[in-house]
Design an enzyme around this catalytic site. Structure first.
Site, PDB file in Angstrom:
ATOM      1  N   TRP A 179       0.793  -1.225   0.000  1.00 17.42           N
ATOM      2  CA  TRP A 179       0.000   0.000   0.000  1.00 17.42           C
ATOM      3  C   TRP A 179       0.826   1.275   0.000  1.00 17.42           C
ATOM      4  O   TRP A 179       0.274   2.365  -0.125  1.00 17.42           O
ATOM      5  CB  TRP A 179      -0.922   0.026   1.234  1.00 17.42           C
ATOM      6  CG  TRP A 179      -0.237  -0.442   2.497  1.00 17.42           C
ATOM      7  CD1 TRP A 179      -0.312  -1.698   3.028  1.00 17.42           C
ATOM      8  CD2 TRP A 179       0.643   0.309   3.350  1.00 17.42           C
ATOM      9  NE1 TRP A 179       0.473  -1.774   4.158  1.00 17.42           N
ATOM     10  CE2 TRP A 179       1.058  -0.559   4.394  1.00 17.42           C
ATOM     11  CE3 TRP A 179       1.101   1.623   3.357  1.00 17.42           C
ATOM     12  CZ2 TRP A 179       1.922  -0.154   5.409  1.00 17.42           C
ATOM     13  CZ3 TRP A 179       1.965   2.029   4.366  1.00 17.42           C
ATOM     14  CH2 TRP A 179       2.361   1.144   5.369  1.00 17.42           C
ATOM     15  N   LYS A 203      -2.958  -8.217  -7.798  1.00 14.68           N
ATOM     16  CA  LYS A 203      -3.691  -8.092  -6.535  1.00 14.68           C
ATOM     17  C   LYS A 203      -3.123  -6.891  -5.778  1.00 14.68           C
ATOM     18  O   LYS A 203      -2.042  -6.942  -5.215  1.00 14.68           O
ATOM     19  CB  LYS A 203      -3.576  -9.339  -5.657  1.00 14.68           C
ATOM     20  CG  LYS A 203      -4.644  -9.287  -4.550  1.00 14.68           C
ATOM     21  CD  LYS A 203      -4.292 -10.036  -3.319  1.00 14.68           C
ATOM     22  CE  LYS A 203      -3.343  -9.353  -2.405  1.00 14.68           C
ATOM     23  NZ  LYS A 203      -3.819  -8.075  -1.804  1.00 14.68           N
ATOM     24  N   LEU A 207      -5.730  -1.975   1.243  1.00 16.52           N
ATOM     25  CA  LEU A 207      -5.874  -0.634   1.831  1.00 16.52           C
ATOM     26  C   LEU A 207      -5.934   0.476   0.788  1.00 16.52           C
ATOM     27  O   LEU A 207      -6.450   1.558   1.054  1.00 16.52           O
ATOM     28  CB  LEU A 207      -4.711  -0.358   2.794  1.00 16.52           C
ATOM     29  CG  LEU A 207      -4.625  -1.277   4.009  1.00 16.52           C
ATOM     30  CD1 LEU A 207      -3.358  -1.010   4.799  1.00 16.52           C
ATOM     31  CD2 LEU A 207      -5.851  -1.099   4.899  1.00 16.52           C
ATOM     32  N   SER A 256       6.215  -7.335   2.728  1.00 16.76           N
ATOM     33  CA  SER A 256       7.098  -7.603   3.863  1.00 16.76           C
ATOM     34  C   SER A 256       7.914  -8.877   3.636  1.00 16.76           C
ATOM     35  O   SER A 256       7.518  -9.766   2.863  1.00 16.76           O
ATOM     36  CB  SER A 256       6.265  -7.748   5.133  1.00 16.76           C
ATOM     37  OG  SER A 256       5.404  -8.852   4.998  1.00 16.76           O
ATOM     38  N   GLU A 277      10.481  -8.211  -3.771  1.00 11.36           N
ATOM     39  CA  GLU A 277      10.965  -6.899  -3.299  1.00 11.36           C
ATOM     40  C   GLU A 277      10.449  -6.730  -1.879  1.00 11.36           C
ATOM     41  O   GLU A 277       9.256  -6.488  -1.672  1.00 11.36           O
ATOM     42  CB  GLU A 277      10.433  -5.780  -4.204  1.00 11.36           C
ATOM     43  CG  GLU A 277      10.908  -5.860  -5.640  1.00 11.36           C
ATOM     44  CD  GLU A 277      12.396  -5.637  -5.802  1.00 11.36           C
ATOM     45  OE1 GLU A 277      13.058  -5.207  -4.829  1.00 11.36           O
ATOM     46  OE2 GLU A 277      12.907  -5.911  -6.899  1.00 11.36           O
ATOM     47  N   CYS A 311      10.170   1.082   2.036  1.00  9.97           N
ATOM     48  CA  CYS A 311      11.131  -0.017   2.162  1.00  9.97           C
ATOM     49  C   CYS A 311      12.540   0.541   2.187  1.00  9.97           C
ATOM     50  O   CYS A 311      13.436  -0.019   2.786  1.00  9.97           O
ATOM     51  CB  CYS A 311      10.968  -0.982   0.999  1.00  9.97           C
ATOM     52  SG  CYS A 311      10.997  -0.152  -0.596  1.00  9.97           S
TER      53      CYS A 311
HETATM   54  P1  NAD Z   1       2.495  -7.269   3.359  1.00  7.66           P
HETATM   55  O1  NAD Z   1       3.535  -8.301   3.137  1.00  7.66           O
HETATM   56  O2  NAD Z   1       1.618  -7.385   4.538  1.00  7.66           O
HETATM   57  O3  NAD Z   1       1.504  -7.206   2.104  1.00  7.66           O
HETATM   58  C1  NAD Z   1       1.956  -6.934   0.796  1.00  7.66           C
HETATM   59  C2  NAD Z   1       0.966  -7.504  -0.197  1.00  7.66           C
HETATM   60  O4  NAD Z   1       1.008  -8.939  -0.111  1.00  7.66           O
HETATM   61  C3  NAD Z   1      -0.492  -7.119   0.066  1.00  7.66           C
HETATM   62  O5  NAD Z   1      -1.157  -6.977  -1.171  1.00  7.66           O
HETATM   63  C4  NAD Z   1      -1.020  -8.315   0.847  1.00  7.66           C
HETATM   64  O6  NAD Z   1      -2.418  -8.459   0.737  1.00  7.66           O
HETATM   65  C5  NAD Z   1      -0.285  -9.463   0.163  1.00  7.66           C
HETATM   66  N1  NAD Z   1      -0.051 -10.661   0.966  1.00  7.66           N
HETATM   67  C6  NAD Z   1       0.069 -10.755   2.316  1.00  7.66           C
HETATM   68  N2  NAD Z   1       0.312 -12.033   2.660  1.00  7.66           N
HETATM   69  C7  NAD Z   1       0.376 -12.757   1.512  1.00  7.66           C
HETATM   70  C8  NAD Z   1       0.606 -14.133   1.209  1.00  7.66           C
HETATM   71  N3  NAD Z   1       0.825 -15.039   2.163  1.00  7.66           N
HETATM   72  N4  NAD Z   1       0.607 -14.504  -0.082  1.00  7.66           N
HETATM   73  C9  NAD Z   1       0.410 -13.612  -1.062  1.00  7.66           C
HETATM   74  N5  NAD Z   1       0.159 -12.306  -0.846  1.00  7.66           N
HETATM   75  C10 NAD Z   1       0.148 -11.880   0.434  1.00  7.66           C
HETATM   76  O7  NAD Z   1       3.234  -5.870   3.315  1.00  7.66           O
HETATM   77  P2  NAD Z   1       2.613  -4.419   3.514  1.00  7.66           P
HETATM   78  O8  NAD Z   1       2.399  -4.192   4.966  1.00  7.66           O
HETATM   79  O9  NAD Z   1       1.459  -4.232   2.580  1.00  7.66           O
HETATM   80  O10 NAD Z   1       3.806  -3.504   2.967  1.00  7.66           O
HETATM   81  C11 NAD Z   1       4.880  -3.129   3.749  1.00  7.66           C
HETATM   82  C12 NAD Z   1       6.087  -3.978   3.439  1.00  7.66           C
HETATM   83  O11 NAD Z   1       6.385  -3.910   2.053  1.00  7.66           O
HETATM   84  C13 NAD Z   1       7.324  -3.477   4.151  1.00  7.66           C
HETATM   85  O12 NAD Z   1       8.027  -4.563   4.697  1.00  7.66           O
HETATM   86  C14 NAD Z   1       8.135  -2.825   3.031  1.00  7.66           C
HETATM   87  O13 NAD Z   1       9.514  -2.786   3.263  1.00  7.66           O
HETATM   88  C15 NAD Z   1       7.769  -3.675   1.861  1.00  7.66           C
HETATM   89  N6  NAD Z   1       8.012  -2.965   0.604  1.00  7.66           N
HETATM   90  C16 NAD Z   1       9.112  -3.308  -0.141  1.00  7.66           C
HETATM   91  C17 NAD Z   1       9.398  -2.616  -1.314  1.00  7.66           C
HETATM   92  C18 NAD Z   1      10.618  -2.941  -2.142  1.00  7.66           C
HETATM   93  O14 NAD Z   1      10.700  -2.496  -3.282  1.00  7.66           O
HETATM   94  N7  NAD Z   1      11.591  -3.689  -1.620  1.00  7.66           N
HETATM   95  C19 NAD Z   1       8.546  -1.587  -1.739  1.00  7.66           C
HETATM   96  C20 NAD Z   1       7.449  -1.273  -0.965  1.00  7.66           C
HETATM   97  C21 NAD Z   1       7.182  -1.971   0.213  1.00  7.66           C
END
Ligand code: NAD
Length: 507
Positions: A179, A203, A207, A256, A277, A311
């Site tokens: 998000w 997907k 949020l 994450s 990522e 991130c």
């Molecule tokens: P999250 O892992 O909770 O969710 C990310 C996405 O994955 C959402 O769309 C969520 O619905 C989906 N998801 C959650 N569990 C899943 C599963 N088991 N299988 C498949 N999809 C699933 O992360 P968040 O809270 O939305 O985002 C924050 C995190 O994203 C932070 O850790 C941040 O560092 C990371 N991030 C990394 C980058 C990068 O380029 N490295 C960029 C942006 C955010």
């Protein structure tokens, strides 16, 4: 893809608009009504609210897809794959160019929506739109680059055979985004995937999905054939259904590290290709020869842009002893001056966190860190008028113990830690003392020293005396727990292609 205009013409439901559970080729926008028992994980919600992060008000709802809709979306992408893969790269590029132009034409709408759901200040929302448009422009142009798609003849040590190297679209790509930069992370995936000839199921985060629904509308308007881009709404359980689908060939996931590990485990069942990522805990290093004013500007930007929900947040700030006091004094002045507020407030520099749960999580981490021995050196403030939104003041912690969670763990909020150092070796050791490895920033007047840092810091991208600039030509991705693979650039395209070879007998 079915067009939607849910944001202009919301169906009646409780309050605000309703985003359908899925957008699938040639079908009317789906509601979540067929979800029910189809959802393999059970217990997942049928719909979740979308909030205005600055006011806390519910502005709409999104229906969640179930297993049947996920299956339909993947099958639509699979059915369309052969024709899209066979479409000439230049023709695919023409669609991407059109998407880029439409993103520019819809700049105000897209930025307004970003501001509404995420509470981003106008400048940050506008940068997101520019970044998304630039990404589509870049891959549109790359589609005209013969080297990216044409077979390459190989020089071989045997004149009885000729050899060719060629690239082919991997297949159906599942794209899952978080998000914090919804439009941006999505563009980084959709543009190279479509350029390569892959079809996709996206997907978005539960949020911020309105942003991606508007982007989907734009992609549809750009004339991308039905079935090439499909979308399913929902949370982690829907993401899990998507990544487990046997007709998905490639998963590109941003989120994450904890979720990324689950995605990788699921992908292993079918040897699906993965790009991950993930999180970060990056450092900004201020050498003794640094321009302290510039260092403070970079520290504020690196730690508090997007309310620290990055991130790439450089939330571990390392400052040489010789300039530590000067830096801290100027940093305190700058942090106290950060205007935290809704997008249209005067001089706003930092918006809210994305939701109440995220703010509670970040505040709890600060409390735990303090209980474990960290001390808050100074913090900013939030105006009383912001009480209903998900705002939080920026926080700076000085000299936390090396094992304090605020120093070791990704906080993903407006919290920065500062530590002092005496030598370059010490700074590099402190910066590298993490299992993440996404980015780093070095502030120094010494080019040679900068080059040493560049090679010795474990990070996918090192910025030297610059803000966190990102260009589509520069690849993005991390080491260690920050993920696998690279997005953007030629590597971003290649990540949606299989590298193949052919050898043919001469004569
Ligand atoms: P999250 O892992 O909770 O969710 C990310 C996405 O994955 C959402 O769309 C969520 O619905 C989906 N998801 C959650 N569990 C899943 C599963 N088991 N299988 C498949 N999809 C699933 O992360 P968040 O809270 O939305 O985002 C924050 C995190 O994203 C932070 O850790 C941040 O560092 C990371 N991030 C990394 C980058 C990068 O380029 N490295 C960029 C942006 C955010």
């Amino acid at each position: 893809m079915a067009t939607i205009s849910t944001l202009e013409t919301p169906p009646a439901r409780q309050d605000g608009f309703v985003l359908p559970a899925a957008l699938i080729a040639g079908m009317p926008a789906h509601t979540g009504s067929r979800k029910g028992a189809e959802n393999a994980s059970g217990g997942a919600p049928d719909a979740t609210p979308i909030c205005n992060a600055s006011t806390g008000a519910v502005i709409g709802w999104q229906e969640h897809a179930g297993a049947a809709l996920v299956d339909e979306a993947v099958r639509a992408a699979h059915t369309t794959l052969a024709s899209w893969r066979a479409t000439a790269p230049a023709a695919r590029g023409a669609r991407l160019k059109k998407i880029a132009e439409l993103i520019d034409a819809n700049r105000a709408r897209l930025a307004a929506l970003q501001m509404q759901v995420s509470g981003k200040p106008p400048l940050e929302a506008d940068i997101d739109v520019s970044d998304a448009a630039a990404t589509f422009h870049y891959y549109a142009d790359l589609c005209l680059d013969a080297q990216a798609f044409a077979p390459e003849a190989l020089a071989l040590p045997d004149d009885t055979v000729t050899g060719e190297r060629f690239y082919e679209a991997v297949g159906v790509a599942a794209l899952i985004v978080p998000w914090n930069f919804p439009m941006v992370t999505t563009a980084w995936k959709i543009a190279p995937a479509l350029a390569s000839g892959c079809t996709v199921v996206l997907k978005p985060s539960e949020l911020t999905s309105p942003v991606e629904h508007l982007l989907a509308e734009i992609i549809n308007e750009a004339g991308v054939p039905a079935g090439v881009v499909n979308l399913v709404n929902g949370g982690g359980e829907v993401g899990a259904l998507l990544t487990a689908h046997p007709l998905v060939d490639k998963i590109s996931f941003t989120g994450s590290t904890a979720s990324g590990k689950k995605v990788m485990q699921t992908a292993a069942q079918d040897m699906k290709r993965v790009t991950l990522e993930l999180g970060g805990k990056s450092a900004l290093i201020v050498r003794a020869d640094a321009d302290v004013e510039r260092a403070v500007t970079l520290a504020v930007g690196g730690a508090f842009t997007n309310a620290g929900q990055m991130c790439s947040a450089t939330a571990r700030i390392l400052v040489h002893d010789d300039v530590y006091r000067k830096f801290m004094a100027a940093f305190e002045t700058a942090v106290r001056a950060i205007v935290v507020g809704p997008p249209h407030s005067t001089n706003v520099a930092m918006g809210p966190l994305v939701c109440a749960a995220q703010r509670a999580r970040v505040q709890s981490l600060v409390e735990q860190g303090v209980q474990a021995g960290a001390s808050v050196a100074f913090s900013g403030s939030v105006d009383q008028a912001c009480a209903d939104g998900f705002f939080m003041a920026p926080v700076v912690v000085a000299e936390p113990p090396a094992d304090n969670l605020l120093w070791t763990d990704e906080v993903f909020g407006p919290v920065a830690c500062v530590k002092s150092f005496r030598t370059d070796e010490e700074a590099i050791a402190l910066a590298n003392d993490t299992r993440y490895g996404l980015v780093a920033t070095v502030v120094t007047a010494d080019r040679e020293a900068a080059r040493r840092y560049q090679t010795q810091l474990r990070a996918g991208l090192v910025w030297i005396n610059t803000p966190q600039l990102i260009f589509p030509q520069i690849c993005w991705g991390g080491l260690g727990l920050s993920g696998i693979g690279r997005e953007l650039g030629m590597a971003g395209l290649r990540s949606y292609q299989e590298l193949r070879h052919a050898l043919a007998a001469v004569g």
